[in-house]
Design a protein around this motif. Sequence first.
Motif, mmCIF file in Angstrom:
data_model
loop_
_atom_site.group_PDB
_atom_site.id
_atom_site.type_symbol
_atom_site.label_atom_id
_atom_site.label_comp_id
_atom_site.label_asym_id
_atom_site.label_seq_id
_atom_site.Cartn_x
_atom_site.Cartn_y
_atom_site.Cartn_z
ATOM 1 N N MET A 307 -13.306 -37.962 -16.007
ATOM 2 C CA MET A 307 -13.843 -38.705 -14.867
ATOM 3 C C MET A 307 -14.279 -37.755 -13.747
ATOM 4 S SD MET A 307 -13.758 -41.726 -15.964
ATOM 5 C CE MET A 307 -13.119 -42.262 -17.563
ATOM 6 N N ALA A 310 -17.447 -36.124 -14.600
ATOM 7 C CA ALA A 310 -18.610 -37.005 -14.483
ATOM 8 C C ALA A 310 -18.981 -37.271 -13.020
ATOM 9 C CB ALA A 310 -18.340 -38.324 -15.203
ATOM 10 N N PHE A 327 -16.566 -44.032 -8.557
ATOM 11 C CA PHE A 327 -17.872 -43.430 -8.814
ATOM 12 C C PHE A 327 -18.830 -43.575 -7.624
ATOM 13 C CE2 PHE A 327 -16.295 -43.146 -13.059
ATOM 14 C CZ PHE A 327 -16.977 -42.069 -13.607
ATOM 15 N N LEU A 349 -20.773 -50.183 -19.039
ATOM 16 C CA LEU A 349 -19.954 -49.379 -19.945
ATOM 17 C C LEU A 349 -19.671 -50.121 -21.245
ATOM 18 C CD1 LEU A 349 -17.419 -47.910 -17.362
ATOM 19 C CD2 LEU A 349 -19.064 -46.590 -18.706
ATOM 20 N N ILE A 409 -15.586 -40.718 -25.165
ATOM 21 C CA ILE A 409 -15.509 -41.118 -23.760
ATOM 22 C C ILE A 409 -16.285 -40.136 -22.888
ATOM 23 C CG2 ILE A 409 -13.939 -41.423 -21.803
ATOM 24 C CD1 ILE A 409 -11.812 -42.325 -23.856
ATOM 25 N N GLU A 410 -16.092 -38.844 -23.141
ATOM 26 C CA GLU A 410 -16.768 -37.819 -22.339
ATOM 27 C C GLU A 410 -18.287 -37.928 -22.487
ATOM 28 O OE1 GLU A 410 -16.216 -33.118 -21.283
ATOM 29 O OE2 GLU A 410 -15.619 -33.823 -23.274
ATOM 30 N N PHE A 413 -19.626 -41.023 -20.494
ATOM 31 C CA PHE A 413 -19.678 -40.872 -19.045
ATOM 32 C C PHE A 413 -20.688 -39.821 -18.628
ATOM 33 C CE2 PHE A 413 -15.958 -43.514 -19.165
ATOM 34 C CZ PHE A 413 -16.048 -44.214 -17.984
ATOM 35 N N SER A 414 -20.933 -38.865 -19.493
ATOM 36 C CA SER A 414 -22.011 -37.912 -19.203
ATOM 37 C C SER A 414 -23.365 -38.609 -19.189
ATOM 38 C CB SER A 414 -21.987 -36.798 -20.266
ATOM 39 O OG SER A 414 -23.053 -35.894 -20.062
ATOM 40 N N LEU A 416 -23.742 -41.846 -18.643
ATOM 41 C CA LEU A 416 -23.707 -42.808 -17.540
ATOM 42 C C LEU A 416 -24.264 -42.217 -16.259
ATOM 43 C CD1 LEU A 416 -22.590 -45.547 -16.297
ATOM 44 C CD2 LEU A 416 -20.529 -44.244 -15.745
#
Length: 418
Positions: A307, A310, A327, A349, A409-410, A413-414, A416
């Motif tokens: 997180m 990101a 965020f 998401l 997950i990584e 979010f990258s 995103l």
Amino acid sequence: MANRKVSPNLDLNNDVAERRTRGESIVHLAFGEARLPVHPALKGQLAASSGENAYGAVPGGRAVRREAAGYFSRRNLPTEPEQVVVAPGSKPLLMAVQFVVPGDLVIPKPAWNTYKPQGLLAGKQVYEVDIPAECGGVPDPVKLRETVRAARAAGGNPRLVVLTLPDNPTGTVVSPELVREICAVAEEEDLYLISDEIYRDVVHDPATPVLSPAEVLPERTIVTNGLSKTLALGGWRIGVARFPDSTWGNSVRDGVISLASEVWSTLAIPMQEVAAYAFSEPPEVRDRFARSARLHGAVARAVYRIMIGAGATCRPPTGGFYVYPDFEPKRAVLEAKGITDAQSLFRYLFDEFGIVVLAGDNLGDDAGALRFKAATSLLYGHTREEQQLALDSEDPLSLPHIRDVLTRIEEAFSKLVG
């Protein structure tokens, strides 16, 4: 009640389960279940007592209350069995206290999504107070006093304050200094405290100081706990409450027992046997506490790093199995994708990456904020074998099944924020 919805985390968990049966690949970060195998010794205790089918005493038998008293006493809370009540989960105990203690309710903002509905069901006005910058689970002491005084000036009657230690949803542990400040406000303003310590034994670093408000303000603090998080027994529904050894505490305890006699009668005798064994803390139970906390901490910190990487801001997790990223620093990027608030962030998401989180507004947070809770405790594997490997590993992040889901997950979010 006819107009109320199902608790959002439970409703979302059911939705995820149904989607998975249809073959959808989902990373579930929205449900705080400690998804780990049951310890064999606990299975043995349950099997050995499975023939016990009597109702038993409403507050619990003497044996389980004695062992629970010992558990609390070893945590700097000297306790007698008469101060203890066991129940089918800590949730009904929290609800019972809401019905028994008069006056209105104060909770942190954000907070576990059950506190507010319980207060409303008990006919209380619920006041939400922002948490301090350094941690969650408690209202900011200055804002607590301001809120209480303003509420009383407007005709309200705030009397009961819920604290969560360690915290759900932020995954943090309140400092002893802040606990003392809140207790000072409670004493000055004639408030009573409920300390929800269901994550008490899920502190990541054993050196982290944990001060229960019941140590500071023993005559005004009720403590609740259970075995759902530390020993992954959520579905077995074992909860416990410790009441103050005071006139007020005895009165509330008697009221809770009276309510229990009309609602749940008693904790099932086989579960009392399991609880008595667990609260006695034999070496194998203490070992499970330690290994579970190590696993929860390792994976929570890994998600925290994702997180932060990101571009979110986030309190470092120190207890439980949650992170609560914000965020806001990426608002401009996210608005270009139609993400303007907690719900649109949650939906993006889910729809784009198959990653499910719990939007912050479901926890009492500002609806326009770009915050959510990510529960990391379902990332240990889909099978009991994978979960056991994670529990046994000195380096769970190196296990392929955990490494793969963290990579997913990584990458999500990258994209995103990209």
